[in-house]
Design a protein around this motif. Structure first.
Motif, short mmCIF file in Angstrom:
data_model
loop_
_atom_site.label_atom_id
_atom_site.label_comp_id
_atom_site.label_asym_id
_atom_site.label_seq_id
_atom_site.Cartn_x
_atom_site.Cartn_y
_atom_site.Cartn_z
N GLY A 130 0.83 -1.19 0.00
CA GLY A 130 0.00 0.00 0.00
C GLY A 130 0.86 1.24 0.00
N VAL A 131 0.23 2.36 0.31
CA VAL A 131 0.96 3.64 0.36
C VAL A 131 0.70 4.29 1.72
CG1 VAL A 131 0.85 4.03 -2.13
CG2 VAL A 131 -0.98 4.89 -0.67
N VAL A 132 1.68 5.04 2.18
CA VAL A 132 1.52 5.76 3.45
C VAL A 132 0.47 6.84 3.26
CG1 VAL A 132 2.65 7.18 5.19
CG2 VAL A 132 3.90 5.28 4.13
N TRP A 133 -0.60 6.75 4.04
CA TRP A 133 -1.72 7.69 3.95
C TRP A 133 -1.55 8.85 4.93
CZ3 TRP A 133 -5.42 8.27 0.49
CH2 TRP A 133 -6.56 9.01 0.81
N LEU A 134 -0.98 8.52 6.09
CA LEU A 134 -0.81 9.52 7.15
C LEU A 134 0.37 9.09 8.01
CD1 LEU A 134 -2.00 11.98 8.77
CD2 LEU A 134 -3.30 10.29 10.08
N ILE A 135 1.12 10.05 8.49
CA ILE A 135 2.21 9.74 9.41
C ILE A 135 2.29 10.82 10.49
CG2 ILE A 135 3.98 10.87 7.95
CD1 ILE A 135 5.88 8.58 8.93
N ARG A 136 2.41 10.38 11.73
CA ARG A 136 2.52 11.28 12.87
C ARG A 136 3.81 10.97 13.62
NH1 ARG A 136 -2.83 9.29 13.74
NH2 ARG A 136 -4.46 10.75 13.08
N HIS A 137 4.55 12.01 14.00
CA HIS A 137 5.79 11.84 14.74
C HIS A 137 5.63 12.37 16.16
CE1 HIS A 137 7.99 10.55 11.23
NE2 HIS A 137 7.61 11.63 10.57
N GLY A 138 6.00 11.54 17.12
CA GLY A 138 6.03 11.99 18.50
C GLY A 138 7.47 12.25 18.92
N ARG A 160 -15.77 -3.38 21.37
CA ARG A 160 -14.65 -2.46 21.49
C ARG A 160 -13.40 -3.21 21.94
NH1 ARG A 160 -17.12 3.01 24.38
NH2 ARG A 160 -18.63 3.52 22.74
N LEU A 161 -12.32 -2.98 21.21
CA LEU A 161 -11.06 -3.65 21.51
C LEU A 161 -9.93 -2.63 21.51
CD1 LEU A 161 -11.51 -6.71 19.14
CD2 LEU A 161 -11.73 -6.74 21.61
N SER A 162 -8.85 -2.94 22.25
CA SER A 162 -7.73 -2.01 22.31
C SER A 162 -6.85 -2.08 21.06
CB SER A 162 -6.87 -2.31 23.55
OG SER A 162 -6.36 -3.63 23.50
N ALA A 163 -6.93 -3.16 20.30
CA ALA A 163 -6.12 -3.31 19.09
C ALA A 163 -6.53 -2.27 18.05
CB ALA A 163 -6.26 -4.71 18.53
N ARG A 164 -5.54 -1.60 17.46
CA ARG A 164 -5.84 -0.54 16.50
C ARG A 164 -6.34 -1.07 15.17
NH1 ARG A 164 -3.23 4.26 17.06
NH2 ARG A 164 -4.60 4.89 15.35
N ASN A 165 -5.92 -2.26 14.80
CA ASN A 165 -6.26 -2.78 13.48
C ASN A 165 -7.34 -3.85 13.57
OD1 ASN A 165 -4.16 -1.35 11.83
ND2 ASN A 165 -2.80 -2.45 13.22
N GLN A 166 -8.45 -3.59 12.89
CA GLN A 166 -9.56 -4.54 12.83
C GLN A 166 -10.09 -4.54 11.39
OE1 GLN A 166 -12.42 -4.21 16.08
NE2 GLN A 166 -10.97 -2.94 17.23
N LEU A 167 -9.69 -5.54 10.63
CA LEU A 167 -10.05 -5.61 9.21
C LEU A 167 -11.14 -6.64 8.99
CD1 LEU A 167 -6.48 -5.51 7.61
CD2 LEU A 167 -7.95 -3.61 8.27
N GLU A 184 -8.48 -0.84 2.51
CA GLU A 184 -8.41 -0.93 3.96
C GLU A 184 -7.23 -0.11 4.49
OE1 GLU A 184 -7.96 -3.49 1.96
OE2 GLU A 184 -9.63 -4.90 2.14
N TYR A 185 -7.29 0.22 5.76
CA TYR A 185 -6.22 1.00 6.39
C TYR A 185 -5.58 0.17 7.50
CZ TYR A 185 -8.15 5.06 4.00
OH TYR A 185 -8.59 5.94 3.02
N VAL A 186 -4.26 0.23 7.58
CA VAL A 186 -3.50 -0.47 8.61
C VAL A 186 -2.63 0.54 9.33
CG1 VAL A 186 -1.66 -2.13 9.03
CG2 VAL A 186 -3.49 -2.69 7.44
N CYS A 187 -2.65 0.49 10.66
CA CYS A 187 -1.86 1.39 11.49
C CYS A 187 -0.63 0.65 12.02
CB CYS A 187 -2.71 1.89 12.65
SG CYS A 187 -1.84 3.04 13.73
#
Length: 202
Positions: A69-77, A132-139, A91-94
């Motif tokens: 895929g391609v990077v859709w969004l990126i956040r830096h902490g 509701r789950l704590s996992a970020r990815n749910q496909l 679909e989106y994957v984090c």
């Protein structure tokens, strides 16, 4: 090919007329094949779209799941980074990674990446959508195929976009308890830190 028995000058073999014709034919085909490969390489090198499609084929990994895929969004902490990848099926994957890793991969919006996930990191659920789950990815997807042995079960999930599949491993007892079968709707669940990203080095 004709063989001659040994004598004063020793034995030997020689090609018949038919053999010589076949040998010439083979040599001609071999030469044409080499020319064809050269022409194909030149055609691919001048076709940027073909190069883009072929590049992922060169990636080798032990991860059971490899998607693109391609990077859709990126956040830096301060310490870590979060990248959201849009798969070709929509679909989106984090993915969570360190800032150092993001810098080493030269991640930026629009960059093409491979998404790698071990099948042992994926949990399947057939429960309600509002769970509701704590996992970020749910496909979302459906069970495509089930492979069983005496202890484990490998479940192949066809994702909702029908462009990608995921492999998940669980115990055979769990698969039987969930009553998994081909066509059953399910969710593939995995945490963001279970995702590995890969880019092609220039």
């Amino acid at each position: 090919m004709v063989s001659e028995t040994g004598g004063q000058k020793g034995g030997g073999t020689m090609l018949t007329g038919s053999g010589q014709i076949l040998l010439k034919l083979f040599e001609s085909l071999e030469q044409k094949h080499a020319q064809l490969l050269v022409e194909l390489n030149r055609a691919v090198e001048s076709d940027t779209e073909a190069l883009r499609l072929l590049k992922p084929l060169t990636i080798r990994t032990t991860a059971a799941n490899q998607m693109f895929g391609v990077v859709w969004l990126i956040r830096h902490g301060i310490v870590g980074s979060e990248a959201v990848v849009k798969l070709k099926g929509g679909e989106y994957v984090c993915a969570n990674l360190s800032r150092q890793e993001a810098h080493a991969l030269e991640l930026a919006v629009g960059a093409e990446v491979a998404v790698l996930i071990n099948n042992t990191e994926i949990t399947l659920a057939t429960g309600p959508e509002k769970l509701r789950l704590s996992a970020r990815n749910q496909l979302w997807g459906s069970v495509g195929r089930i492979e069983l042995d005496q202890v484990e079960a490998e479940i192949i999930v066809n994702l909702k976009g029908n462009e990608e599949t995921l492999s998940a491993v669980m115990t055979r007892a769990s698969a039987e308890r969930m009553r998994l079968k081909p066509g059953l709707q399910c969710r593939a669940i995995f945490k963001a830190n279970a995702v590995l990203l890969a880019t092609l080095a220039c």
